[in-house]
Design a protein around this motif. Structure first.
Motif, PDB file in Angstrom:
ATOM      1  N   SER A  92       1.859  -3.023   3.801  1.00 16.37           N
ATOM      2  CA  SER A  92       0.860  -3.834   3.151  1.00 16.37           C
ATOM      3  C   SER A  92      -0.413  -4.112   3.805  1.00 16.37           C
ATOM      4  O   SER A  92      -0.503  -4.085   4.900  1.00 16.37           O
ATOM      5  CB  SER A  92       1.617  -5.203   2.876  1.00 16.37           C
ATOM      6  OG  SER A  92       2.271  -5.940   3.961  1.00 16.37           O
ATOM      7  N   ALA A  93      -1.233  -4.780   2.958  1.00 17.24           N
ATOM      8  CA  ALA A  93      -2.573  -4.845   3.621  1.00 17.24           C
ATOM      9  C   ALA A  93      -3.058  -6.451   3.027  1.00 17.24           C
ATOM     10  O   ALA A  93      -2.640  -6.886   1.893  1.00 17.24           O
ATOM     11  CB  ALA A  93      -3.499  -4.004   3.098  1.00 17.24           C
ATOM     12  N   LEU A  94      -3.840  -7.050   3.765  1.00 17.84           N
ATOM     13  CA  LEU A  94      -4.303  -8.219   3.404  1.00 17.84           C
ATOM     14  C   LEU A  94      -5.907  -8.289   3.611  1.00 17.84           C
ATOM     15  O   LEU A  94      -6.438  -7.713   4.737  1.00 17.84           O
ATOM     16  CB  LEU A  94      -3.697  -9.641   4.333  1.00 17.84           C
ATOM     17  CG  LEU A  94      -4.219 -10.834   3.934  1.00 17.84           C
ATOM     18  CD1 LEU A  94      -2.997 -11.801   4.302  1.00 17.84           C
ATOM     19  CD2 LEU A  94      -5.540 -11.144   5.069  1.00 17.84           C
ATOM     20  N   VAL A  95      -6.662  -8.914   2.583  1.00 14.66           N
ATOM     21  CA  VAL A  95      -8.231  -8.801   2.768  1.00 14.66           C
ATOM     22  C   VAL A  95      -8.430 -10.488   2.538  1.00 14.66           C
ATOM     23  O   VAL A  95      -7.780 -10.884   1.450  1.00 14.66           O
ATOM     24  CB  VAL A  95      -8.872  -7.915   1.643  1.00 14.66           C
ATOM     25  CG1 VAL A  95     -10.219  -8.212   1.778  1.00 14.66           C
ATOM     26  CG2 VAL A  95      -8.398  -6.443   2.315  1.00 14.66           C
ATOM     27  N   GLY A  96      -9.268 -11.064   3.097  1.00  9.47           N
ATOM     28  CA  GLY A  96      -9.906 -12.441   2.908  1.00  9.47           C
ATOM     29  C   GLY A  96     -11.133 -12.556   3.346  1.00  9.47           C
ATOM     30  O   GLY A  96     -11.643 -12.144   4.271  1.00  9.47           O
TER      31      GLY A  96
ATOM     32  N   ILE B  47       0.894  -1.145   0.099  1.00  5.87           N
ATOM     33  CA  ILE B  47       0.017   0.027   0.239  1.00  5.87           C
ATOM     34  C   ILE B  47       0.885   1.237   0.067  1.00  5.87           C
ATOM     35  O   ILE B  47       2.014   1.031   0.407  1.00  5.87           O
ATOM     36  CB  ILE B  47      -0.805   0.018   1.349  1.00  5.87           C
ATOM     37  CG1 ILE B  47      -0.042  -0.062   2.475  1.00  5.87           C
ATOM     38  CG2 ILE B  47      -2.058  -1.050   1.041  1.00  5.87           C
ATOM     39  CD1 ILE B  47      -1.174   0.092   3.609  1.00  5.87           C
ATOM     40  N   PHE B  48       0.324   2.292  -0.464  1.00  6.48           N
ATOM     41  CA  PHE B  48       1.127   3.694  -0.699  1.00  6.48           C
ATOM     42  C   PHE B  48       2.319   3.471  -1.433  1.00  6.48           C
ATOM     43  O   PHE B  48       3.228   4.198  -0.912  1.00  6.48           O
ATOM     44  CB  PHE B  48       1.244   4.175   0.785  1.00  6.48           C
ATOM     45  CG  PHE B  48      -0.057   4.073   1.456  1.00  6.48           C
ATOM     46  CD1 PHE B  48      -1.089   4.894   0.939  1.00  6.48           C
ATOM     47  CD2 PHE B  48      -0.179   3.607   2.897  1.00  6.48           C
ATOM     48  CE1 PHE B  48      -2.471   5.127   1.654  1.00  6.48           C
ATOM     49  CE2 PHE B  48      -1.212   3.799   3.467  1.00  6.48           C
ATOM     50  CZ  PHE B  48      -2.354   4.428   2.905  1.00  6.48           C
ATOM     51  N   LYS B  49       2.432   2.617  -2.197  1.00  4.96           N
ATOM     52  CA  LYS B  49       3.737   2.326  -3.052  1.00  4.96           C
ATOM     53  C   LYS B  49       4.932   2.147  -2.054  1.00  4.96           C
ATOM     54  O   LYS B  49       6.060   2.364  -2.349  1.00  4.96           O
ATOM     55  CB  LYS B  49       4.190   3.625  -4.056  1.00  4.96           C
ATOM     56  CG  LYS B  49       2.985   3.904  -4.996  1.00  4.96           C
ATOM     57  CD  LYS B  49       3.445   4.624  -5.871  1.00  4.96           C
ATOM     58  CE  LYS B  49       2.350   5.083  -7.201  1.00  4.96           C
ATOM     59  NZ  LYS B  49       2.577   6.154  -7.999  1.00  4.96           N
ATOM     60  N   LYS B  50       4.653   1.632  -0.867  1.00  3.95           N
ATOM     61  CA  LYS B  50       5.773   1.378   0.091  1.00  3.95           C
ATOM     62  C   LYS B  50       5.866  -0.068   0.246  1.00  3.95           C
ATOM     63  O   LYS B  50       4.944  -0.625   0.617  1.00  3.95           O
ATOM     64  CB  LYS B  50       5.337   1.978   1.526  1.00  3.95           C
ATOM     65  CG  LYS B  50       5.186   3.525   1.399  1.00  3.95           C
ATOM     66  CD  LYS B  50       6.291   4.200   1.168  1.00  3.95           C
ATOM     67  CE  LYS B  50       6.197   6.002   1.243  1.00  3.95           C
ATOM     68  NZ  LYS B  50       7.332   6.682   1.042  1.00  3.95           N
TER      69      LYS B  50
END
Length: 421
Positions: A118-122, A111-114
């Motif tokens: 990071s993020a997780l969705v499930g 996320i945010f090009k960083k």
């Protein structure tokens, strides 16, 4: 219960097809093994909820790194990790809340090009060893079914990286509920901290720049039709599953065979609302508040809505999110009256019984609907097919409160927009 099990099978089937497609080209994906420990708190689902201690989860994430995946969705989405999460949860009270075994397909992305964030969705399903029981477990009103939907979202910070591993700390939100297929169904909600490590295949190397295809921007118009059959219950006193029939259409645009935005319409018939009116139940009897509903049970059991649709296309798999505005849903008034007043409203409601009030919370939930789920497309969207068929499994809600669980089948027609002169 059988409907939740079928949902889980469909989710697993969809992910298996996607994983098999990735493995057919050995250069495409590298496998990732990602054990994770989570600690946090299970929040009270109802008054007099059982006391809980520390919640902990042990999770194993089996992922595929898409850095070398030549498909357009992988490149457009900056090579997310896709995979399957299998977890064991102790909610902090083994006797009353028991354990849960979860199986959740997920997507994990920066996320945010960083690269450190990071993020997780499930979204998947869970099996529970304990639930509500009027005699033996009356204070746990989170769920009355062994199988439930399971949703998880997480945000991570990578604090250490080695040649073949990434170490992360994270904050997580987890939810379990049965999609309004049986009451009681307050759901489990938890916030947790996590520590995880991702192990990559040693021989895996990201291909150099220029090795993967470059894609030109593309746009397609689309129109789709779907038929859905959902299942829900009406109230504690009318706690049997009945269908929710849906016919819906959608028009919009597909960007780069990866993002889908559309505007649609939906018509639904709630069998519970229709039967309640047709059978002359308590609140529609002569002299009661909704006696005029008997003039036309079909009309007052129906729902018309306009919808705003967004979807991420991972070739055969669609991650689908929808918000809707209900133009007509009169039967929800009965629903609210029965479920938001005094507890344990009887089927024959006394005129002195305190029913749910039509407050601002009611107005918002009656107006706004939401829908979240997965689709499996017969033909991969990378091919930009003119005609396609999909199967879907979704959880529909009144804003954030579960309304019904739905399976659907649909057709999609796509075409290139006319070029401007």
């Amino acid at each position: 219960m059988r409907h939740i099990g079928a949902i889980l099978l469909l989710l697993l089937f969809s992910l298996a097809v996607h994983a098999q497609e990735s493995q057919n080209n050995w250069r495409t994906n590298a496998r990732i093994l990602n054990p994770e420990l989570l600690f946090g708190q299970t929040f009270e689902s109802n008054s007099n909820f059982p006391d809980t201690g520390l919640q902990y989860q042990v999770v194993m994430n089996f992922g595929m790194d898409n850095a070398n995946n030549p498909q357009q969705w992988a490149q457009r989405l900056k090579a997310p990790v896709t995979g399957l999460s299998i977890g064991l949860t102790n909610f902090g009270n083994r006797d009353s809340l028991g354990l849960a075994i979860s199986v959740i397909p997920y997507i994990h992305f920066n996320i945010f090009k960083k690269e450190k964030l990071s993020a997780l969705v499930g979204l998947g399903g869970s099996y529970h060893t304990e639930g509500f029981d009027a005699v033996n477990n009356p204070n746990n009103q989170a769920t009355t079914t062994d199988l439930t939907w399971a949703f998880r979202t997480a945000f991570y910070y990578r604090f250490l990286q080695t040649q073949n591993s990434d170490w992360r700390v994270g904050i997580n939100y987890a939810h379990h509920s049965n999609g309004h297929t049986r009451l009681l169904n307050q759901g489990y909600n938890s916030f947790l901290a996590s520590l995880s490590v991702s192990f990559h295949e040693k021989e895996f190397e990201v291909l150099p720049a220029g090795s993967l295809p470059e894609y030109e921007s593309s746009r397609l118009n689309y129109f789709s039709l779907r038929y859905g059959q959902g299942f829900n219950v009406l109230a504690l006193a009318i706690n049997d599953q009945r269908p929710v029939y849906t016919v819906a259409g959608e028009f919009g645009r597909v960007y780069n065979n990866t993002f889908k935005l559309g505007l649609g319409f939906a018509y639904r018939l709630y069998q519970h609302y229709y039967d309640y009116i047709r059978n002359n139940e308590s609140l529609v009897q002569d002299g009661r508040e909704f006696d005029y509903f008997k003039e036309d049970p079909w009309r007052y059991g129906s729902n018309f809505a306009i919808t705003f649709n967004g979807e991420f296309l991972l070739n055969h798999i669609g991650l689908d999110l929808q918000l809707g505005l209900n133009l007509h849903k009169p039967g929800y008034q009965i629903d609210w009256r029965l479920n938001e007043g005094w507890d344990n409203t009887p089927r024959e409601v006394p005129e002195t019984w305190m029913l749910g009030e039509f407050n601002s919370k009611y107005q918002i939930k009656k107006l706004i609907s939401s829908r979240l789920g997965l689709k499996y497309y017969l033909i991969g969207n990378e091919q930009a097919p003119k005609h396609n068929i999909f199967l879907g499994a979704h959880l529909s809600a009144n804003l954030g409160q579960a309304d019904f669980t739905e399976f659907s089948i649909g057709y999609v027609y796509q075409w290139k927009p006319n070029k401007s002169k």
